[in-house]
Design an enzyme around this catalytic site. Structure first.
Site, PDB file in Angstrom:
ATOM      1  N   CYS A 281       0.829  -1.217   0.000  1.00  0.00           N
ATOM      2  CA  CYS A 281       0.000   0.000   0.000  1.00  0.00           C
ATOM      3  C   CYS A 281       0.861   1.264   0.000  1.00  0.00           C
ATOM      4  CB  CYS A 281      -0.947   0.012   1.191  1.00  0.00           C
ATOM      5  SG  CYS A 281      -0.088   0.015   2.763  1.00  0.00           S
TER       6      CYS A 281
ATOM      7  N   CYS B 287      -2.534  -3.252   8.788  1.00  0.00           N
ATOM      8  CA  CYS B 287      -2.198  -1.879   9.192  1.00  0.00           C
ATOM      9  C   CYS B 287      -1.691  -1.867  10.642  1.00  0.00           C
ATOM     10  CB  CYS B 287      -3.406  -0.967   9.044  1.00  0.00           C
ATOM     11  SG  CYS B 287      -4.290  -1.196   7.491  1.00  0.00           S
TER      12      CYS B 287
HETATM   13 FE1  FES Z   1      -1.558   0.525   4.222  1.00  0.00          FE
HETATM   14 FE2  FES Z   1      -3.417   0.475   6.058  1.00  0.00          FE
HETATM   15  S1  FES Z   1      -3.679   0.336   3.938  1.00  0.00           S
HETATM   16  S2  FES Z   1      -1.268   0.453   6.357  1.00  0.00           S
END
Ligand code: FES
Length: 129
Positions: free
Chosen positions: A35, A104
Protein backbone atom coordinates in the site's frame (compact mmCIF):
# COMPACT_ATOMS: atom_id res chain seq x y z
CA UNK A 1 -22.80 -2.36 11.57
CA UNK A 2 -20.25 0.40 11.04
CA UNK A 3 -17.07 -0.72 9.34
CA UNK A 4 -14.87 0.91 11.96
CA UNK A 5 -15.34 0.97 15.73
CA UNK A 6 -15.81 4.25 17.57
CA UNK A 7 -12.35 3.82 19.05
CA UNK A 8 -10.77 3.51 15.61
CA UNK A 9 -12.59 6.65 14.48
CA UNK A 10 -11.59 8.51 17.66
CA UNK A 11 -7.89 7.64 17.33
CA UNK A 12 -7.99 8.43 13.62
CA UNK A 13 -9.61 11.84 14.14
CA UNK A 14 -7.66 12.74 17.30
CA UNK A 15 -4.45 10.78 17.13
CA UNK A 16 -2.46 10.79 20.38
CA UNK A 17 1.30 11.34 20.49
CA UNK A 18 1.79 12.60 16.94
CA UNK A 19 5.15 14.20 16.23
CA UNK A 20 8.86 13.83 16.62
CA UNK A 21 11.07 13.40 19.70
CA UNK A 22 14.26 15.30 18.93
CA UNK A 23 16.33 13.46 21.53
CA UNK A 24 14.79 10.03 20.90
CA UNK A 25 17.14 7.14 21.66
CA UNK A 26 15.19 4.56 19.65
CA UNK A 27 13.76 5.22 16.19
CA UNK A 28 11.98 2.69 14.02
CA UNK A 29 10.60 3.09 10.55
CA UNK A 30 8.61 0.54 8.61
CA UNK A 31 6.64 0.50 5.41
CA UNK A 32 4.18 -1.72 3.68
CA UNK A 33 5.35 -2.33 0.13
CA UNK A 34 1.85 -3.12 -1.11
CA UNK A 35 0.00 0.00 0.00
CA UNK A 36 3.05 2.27 0.31
CA UNK A 37 2.17 3.39 3.83
CA UNK A 38 5.01 4.39 6.16
CA UNK A 39 5.17 4.59 9.94
CA UNK A 40 7.93 6.06 12.08
CA UNK A 41 8.15 5.62 15.88
CA UNK A 42 10.30 7.68 18.22
CA UNK A 43 11.05 6.33 21.69
CA UNK A 44 12.70 8.06 24.60
CA UNK A 45 13.79 5.31 26.96
CA UNK A 46 15.16 5.91 30.43
CA UNK A 47 15.87 3.24 33.05
CA UNK A 48 14.23 0.63 30.82
CA UNK A 49 10.96 2.59 30.76
CA UNK A 50 9.36 4.28 27.75
CA UNK A 51 9.32 7.83 29.10
CA UNK A 52 7.95 9.28 25.88
CA UNK A 53 6.80 8.07 22.50
CA UNK A 54 5.70 9.85 19.34
CA UNK A 55 4.88 8.77 15.83
CA UNK A 56 4.55 10.00 12.28
CA UNK A 57 2.37 7.93 9.98
CA UNK A 58 1.93 8.53 6.32
CA UNK A 59 -0.85 6.10 5.77
CA UNK A 60 -4.44 4.98 5.98
CA UNK A 61 -6.86 5.66 8.82
CA UNK A 62 -6.35 2.23 10.36
CA UNK A 63 -2.58 2.72 10.39
CA UNK A 64 -2.98 6.12 12.08
CA UNK A 65 -5.43 4.72 14.65
CA UNK A 66 -3.13 1.73 15.26
CA UNK A 67 -0.07 3.92 15.80
CA UNK A 68 -1.99 6.22 18.11
CA UNK A 69 -3.34 3.33 20.21
CA UNK A 70 0.03 1.55 20.25
CA UNK A 71 1.78 4.65 21.59
CA UNK A 72 -0.81 4.94 24.36
CA UNK A 73 -0.27 1.28 25.23
CA UNK A 74 3.50 1.56 25.63
CA UNK A 75 3.87 5.01 27.19
CA UNK A 76 5.28 4.73 30.71
CA UNK A 77 5.67 0.97 30.36
CA UNK A 78 8.79 -1.14 31.08
CA UNK A 79 10.62 -2.53 28.05
CA UNK A 80 9.78 -6.09 29.11
CA UNK A 81 6.10 -5.27 28.50
CA UNK A 82 6.71 -3.18 25.39
CA UNK A 83 8.55 -6.10 23.73
CA UNK A 84 5.44 -8.25 24.15
CA UNK A 85 3.07 -5.87 22.36
CA UNK A 86 1.42 -7.55 19.39
CA UNK A 87 -0.59 -6.12 16.54
CA UNK A 88 -3.47 -8.30 17.75
CA UNK A 89 -3.44 -6.56 21.13
CA UNK A 90 -3.45 -3.16 19.39
CA UNK A 91 -6.39 -4.18 17.18
CA UNK A 92 -8.26 -5.55 20.20
CA UNK A 93 -7.69 -2.31 22.11
CA UNK A 94 -9.27 -0.53 19.13
CA UNK A 95 -12.30 -2.84 19.45
CA UNK A 96 -11.25 -4.61 16.30
CA UNK A 97 -10.26 -3.86 12.73
CA UNK A 98 -11.78 -5.34 9.59
CA UNK A 99 -9.83 -8.45 8.53
CA UNK A 100 -8.43 -6.81 5.43
CA UNK A 101 -7.12 -3.93 7.60
CA UNK A 102 -5.29 -6.09 10.15
CA UNK A 103 -2.02 -5.58 8.27
CA UNK A 104 -2.20 -1.88 9.19
CA UNK A 105 -1.84 -2.78 12.87
CA UNK A 106 1.20 -4.91 11.98
CA UNK A 107 3.00 -1.71 11.01
CA UNK A 108 2.62 -0.44 14.59
CA UNK A 109 4.06 -3.62 16.12
CA UNK A 110 6.94 -3.64 13.66
CA UNK A 111 7.73 0.07 14.04
CA UNK A 112 7.96 -0.34 17.82
CA UNK A 113 10.10 -3.49 17.48
CA UNK A 114 12.43 -1.65 15.07
CA UNK A 115 12.69 1.29 17.46
CA UNK A 116 13.57 -1.11 20.30
CA UNK A 117 16.24 -2.74 18.14
CA UNK A 118 17.65 0.69 17.33
CA UNK A 119 17.74 1.50 21.05
CA UNK A 120 19.58 -1.77 21.85
CA UNK A 121 22.05 -1.09 19.04
CA UNK A 122 22.78 2.43 20.29
CA UNK A 123 23.21 1.09 23.82
CA UNK A 124 25.67 -1.58 22.67
CA UNK A 125 27.62 0.98 20.61
CA UNK A 126 27.85 3.28 23.62
CA UNK A 127 29.28 0.47 25.74
CA UNK A 128 31.89 -0.28 23.09
CA UNK A 129 33.11 3.27 22.74
FE1 FES B 1 -1.56 0.52 4.22
FE2 FES B 1 -3.42 0.47 6.06
S1 FES B 1 -3.68 0.34 3.94
S2 FES B 1 -1.27 0.45 6.36
Amino acid sequence: MALYSEKVMDHFRNPRNVGVIENANGIGEVGNAKCGDIMKMYLLIEDDIVKDVKFETFGCGSAIASSSMATEMIKGKPLSEVRELTNKAVAEALDGLPDYKMHCSVLAEEAIKNALEDYEKRKAEKKLS
